[in-house]
Motif scaffolding. Sequence first.
Motif, PDB file in Angstrom:
ATOM      1  N   ASP A  94      11.319  -3.868 -15.536  1.00 54.51           N
ATOM      2  CA  ASP A  94      10.090  -3.083 -15.576  1.00 54.51           C
ATOM      3  C   ASP A  94       9.968  -2.314 -16.891  1.00 54.51           C
ATOM      4  O   ASP A  94      10.728  -1.375 -17.133  1.00 54.51           O
ATOM      5  CB  ASP A  94      10.050  -2.114 -14.382  1.00 54.51           C
ATOM      6  CG  ASP A  94       8.633  -1.627 -14.095  1.00 54.51           C
ATOM      7  OD1 ASP A  94       7.725  -1.878 -14.916  1.00 54.51           O
ATOM      8  OD2 ASP A  94       8.430  -0.975 -13.053  1.00 54.51           O
ATOM      9  N   GLU A  95       9.041  -2.726 -17.725  1.00 56.46           N
ATOM     10  CA  GLU A  95       8.701  -2.043 -18.977  1.00 56.46           C
ATOM     11  C   GLU A  95       9.917  -1.747 -19.860  1.00 56.46           C
ATOM     12  O   GLU A  95      10.116  -0.595 -20.270  1.00 56.46           O
ATOM     13  CB  GLU A  95       7.997  -0.703 -18.684  1.00 56.46           C
ATOM     14  CG  GLU A  95       6.723  -0.828 -17.896  1.00 56.46           C
ATOM     15  CD  GLU A  95       5.495  -1.136 -18.745  1.00 56.46           C
ATOM     16  OE1 GLU A  95       5.646  -1.406 -19.964  1.00 56.46           O
ATOM     17  OE2 GLU A  95       4.409  -1.117 -18.169  1.00 56.46           O
ATOM     18  N   PRO A  96      10.690  -2.765 -20.211  1.00 63.10           N
ATOM     19  CA  PRO A  96      11.874  -2.465 -21.024  1.00 63.10           C
ATOM     20  C   PRO A  96      11.546  -1.942 -22.419  1.00 63.10           C
ATOM     21  O   PRO A  96      12.390  -1.317 -23.043  1.00 63.10           O
ATOM     22  CB  PRO A  96      12.603  -3.811 -21.108  1.00 63.10           C
ATOM     23  CG  PRO A  96      11.579  -4.838 -20.831  1.00 63.10           C
ATOM     24  CD  PRO A  96      10.610  -4.202 -19.877  1.00 63.10           C
ATOM     25  N   ASN A 155      -2.471   0.018 -17.220  1.00 63.15           N
ATOM     26  CA  ASN A 155      -1.899   1.090 -16.413  1.00 63.15           C
ATOM     27  C   ASN A 155      -2.480   1.107 -15.025  1.00 63.15           C
ATOM     28  O   ASN A 155      -3.697   1.080 -14.871  1.00 63.15           O
ATOM     29  CB  ASN A 155      -2.305   2.441 -17.025  1.00 63.15           C
ATOM     30  CG  ASN A 155      -1.223   2.985 -17.897  1.00 63.15           C
ATOM     31  OD1 ASN A 155      -0.058   2.655 -17.702  1.00 63.15           O
ATOM     32  ND2 ASN A 155      -1.607   3.807 -18.854  1.00 63.15           N
ATOM     33  N   GLY A 156      -1.619   1.178 -14.020  1.00 66.01           N
ATOM     34  CA  GLY A 156      -2.129   1.313 -12.658  1.00 66.01           C
ATOM     35  C   GLY A 156      -2.583   0.012 -12.025  1.00 66.01           C
ATOM     36  O   GLY A 156      -3.102   0.012 -10.905  1.00 66.01           O
ATOM     37  N   ALA A 157      -2.357  -1.115 -12.702  1.00 69.85           N
ATOM     38  CA  ALA A 157      -2.786  -2.414 -12.146  1.00 69.85           C
ATOM     39  C   ALA A 157      -1.946  -2.822 -10.939  1.00 69.85           C
ATOM     40  O   ALA A 157      -2.364  -3.656 -10.142  1.00 69.85           O
ATOM     41  CB  ALA A 157      -2.714  -3.496 -13.222  1.00 69.85           C
ATOM     42  N   GLY A 158      -0.737  -2.240 -10.830  1.00 70.02           N
ATOM     43  CA  GLY A 158       0.118  -2.564  -9.686  1.00 70.02           C
ATOM     44  C   GLY A 158       1.369  -3.348 -10.057  1.00 70.02           C
ATOM     45  O   GLY A 158       2.070  -3.845  -9.179  1.00 70.02           O
ATOM     46  N   LYS A 159       1.687  -3.392 -11.349  1.00 69.03           N
ATOM     47  CA  LYS A 159       2.831  -4.191 -11.788  1.00 69.03           C
ATOM     48  C   LYS A 159       4.148  -3.632 -11.233  1.00 69.03           C
ATOM     49  O   LYS A 159       4.975  -4.373 -10.713  1.00 69.03           O
ATOM     50  CB  LYS A 159       2.883  -4.228 -13.333  1.00 69.03           C
ATOM     51  CG  LYS A 159       1.587  -4.713 -13.972  1.00 69.03           C
ATOM     52  CD  LYS A 159       1.662  -4.738 -15.496  1.00 69.03           C
ATOM     53  CE  LYS A 159       1.887  -3.393 -16.162  1.00 69.03           C
ATOM     54  NZ  LYS A 159       0.808  -2.390 -15.922  1.00 69.03           N
ATOM     55  N   THR A 160       4.306  -2.307 -11.367  1.00 72.32           N
ATOM     56  CA  THR A 160       5.533  -1.691 -10.862  1.00 72.32           C
ATOM     57  C   THR A 160       5.609  -1.849  -9.350  1.00 72.32           C
ATOM     58  O   THR A 160       6.677  -2.143  -8.792  1.00 72.32           O
ATOM     59  CB  THR A 160       5.562  -0.194 -11.245  1.00 72.32           C
ATOM     60  OG1 THR A 160       5.645  -0.115 -12.673  1.00 72.32           O
ATOM     61  CG2 THR A 160       6.735   0.529 -10.630  1.00 72.32           C
ATOM     62  N   THR A 161       4.482  -1.664  -8.684  1.00 73.73           N
ATOM     63  CA  THR A 161       4.466  -1.805  -7.222  1.00 73.73           C
ATOM     64  C   THR A 161       4.890  -3.217  -6.822  1.00 73.73           C
ATOM     65  O   THR A 161       5.641  -3.399  -5.859  1.00 73.73           O
ATOM     66  CB  THR A 161       3.058  -1.479  -6.688  1.00 73.73           C
ATOM     67  OG1 THR A 161       2.710  -0.160  -7.105  1.00 73.73           O
ATOM     68  CG2 THR A 161       3.014  -1.557  -5.175  1.00 73.73           C
ATOM     69  N   LEU A 162       4.445  -4.205  -7.576  1.00 75.64           N
ATOM     70  CA  LEU A 162       4.828  -5.582  -7.262  1.00 75.64           C
ATOM     71  C   LEU A 162       6.346  -5.758  -7.396  1.00 75.64           C
ATOM     72  O   LEU A 162       6.996  -6.290  -6.490  1.00 75.64           O
ATOM     73  CB  LEU A 162       4.065  -6.559  -8.169  1.00 75.64           C
ATOM     74  CG  LEU A 162       4.392  -8.037  -7.999  1.00 75.64           C
ATOM     75  CD1 LEU A 162       4.270  -8.484  -6.546  1.00 75.64           C
ATOM     76  CD2 LEU A 162       3.468  -8.891  -8.868  1.00 75.64           C
ATOM     77  N   ALA A 204       0.837  -1.198   0.000  1.00 78.16           N
ATOM     78  CA  ALA A 204       0.000   0.000   0.000  1.00 78.16           C
ATOM     79  C   ALA A 204       0.868   1.242   0.000  1.00 78.16           C
ATOM     80  O   ALA A 204       2.013   1.212   0.453  1.00 78.16           O
ATOM     81  CB  ALA A 204      -0.882  -0.011   1.246  1.00 78.16           C
ATOM     82  N   TYR A 205       0.324   2.321  -0.550  1.00 74.85           N
ATOM     83  CA  TYR A 205       0.936   3.645  -0.404  1.00 74.85           C
ATOM     84  C   TYR A 205       0.083   4.373   0.625  1.00 74.85           C
ATOM     85  O   TYR A 205      -1.057   4.759   0.327  1.00 74.85           O
ATOM     86  CB  TYR A 205       0.947   4.399  -1.728  1.00 74.85           C
ATOM     87  CG  TYR A 205       1.803   3.726  -2.787  1.00 74.85           C
ATOM     88  CD1 TYR A 205       3.191   3.812  -2.739  1.00 74.85           C
ATOM     89  CD2 TYR A 205       1.222   2.994  -3.820  1.00 74.85           C
ATOM     90  CE1 TYR A 205       3.983   3.191  -3.700  1.00 74.85           C
ATOM     91  CE2 TYR A 205       2.008   2.379  -4.789  1.00 74.85           C
ATOM     92  CZ  TYR A 205       3.384   2.482  -4.720  1.00 74.85           C
ATOM     93  OH  TYR A 205       4.166   1.869  -5.670  1.00 74.85           O
ATOM     94  N   GLY A 206       0.570   4.516   1.847  1.00 75.00           N
ATOM     95  CA  GLY A 206      -0.253   5.101   2.903  1.00 75.00           C
ATOM     96  C   GLY A 206      -1.504   4.271   3.100  1.00 75.00           C
ATOM     97  O   GLY A 206      -1.425   3.066   3.309  1.00 75.00           O
TER      98      GLY A 206
END
Length: 233
Positions: free
Chosen positions: A158-160, A36-43, A10-12
């Motif tokens: 991440d997104e090469p 976009n925004g699905a959480g891939k980078t966060t994972l 989580a972010y905050g």
Amino acid sequence: MLTVEALSSAYGRISVLHDVNLQVEAGEIVALVGSNGAGKTTLLRTLSGVQPARSGRILFEGRPIERMEPHRRVACGISQSPEGRQVFGPLSVEDNLKLGAFRRSGGPMREALEKVYALFPVLEEKRAIPAMSLSGGQQQMLAIGRALMAAPKLLLLDEPSLGLAPLLVDQILAAVVSLKEQGITVLLVEQNASAALAIADRGYVLETGRVVIEGTGAALLEDPKVRAAYLGF
Ligand code: ATP
């Protein structure tokens, strides 16, 4: 090699990952696709440790690492090539690469550099020039090369292909396949789902922080839901 169990992040107060389960076996390319925004980078950030896990477990080669600091995860064999490349513009190409090998020097450093230059010969040609003078595709190669300097067992990419022309996308993904042939395991985040699934052994589809579909790369390419939502046909 990597087992993720009920991972939340989580972010905050804003939950982004909800009970994510996934598995990466040694020697695989595993693709993580989703909008976009699905959480891939966060994972990926939670796996490398730059983003804390709220709950759940991350096992790397059987050891729990979810509370381990990022630099210790690198030492265990996990390194990340971040979204947006994040190369150090004023520094030379070679100095950018050396930053990825902060734990090495002398012979091992030279050996790591040679491997990167064998994979991306253009980086050797341009080794003395500032990273900001490279094209977008070359900067992407540099970001991947920097992550390889730590001699990872597991590379988090991440997104090469982000923002690259099709020919360069092919070149970067061919390099990913060649890393697999050299024994490096890859977890690949891509919005370019068809290209990623085409080279992946297996894949996971993430939607609003949850794994909604998983299967072999070939099965996901044939899956009607995946085709409609992510492949555009
Ligand atoms: P993209 O391909 O756009 O990067 P993604 O699947 O990688 O998408 P994330 O970047 O992980 O998705 O973002 C997941 C959610 O978390 C989004 O709703 C995003 O707005 C939110 N988010 C990402 N980074 C932060 C942050 N630093 N602070 C607050 N919210 C964030």
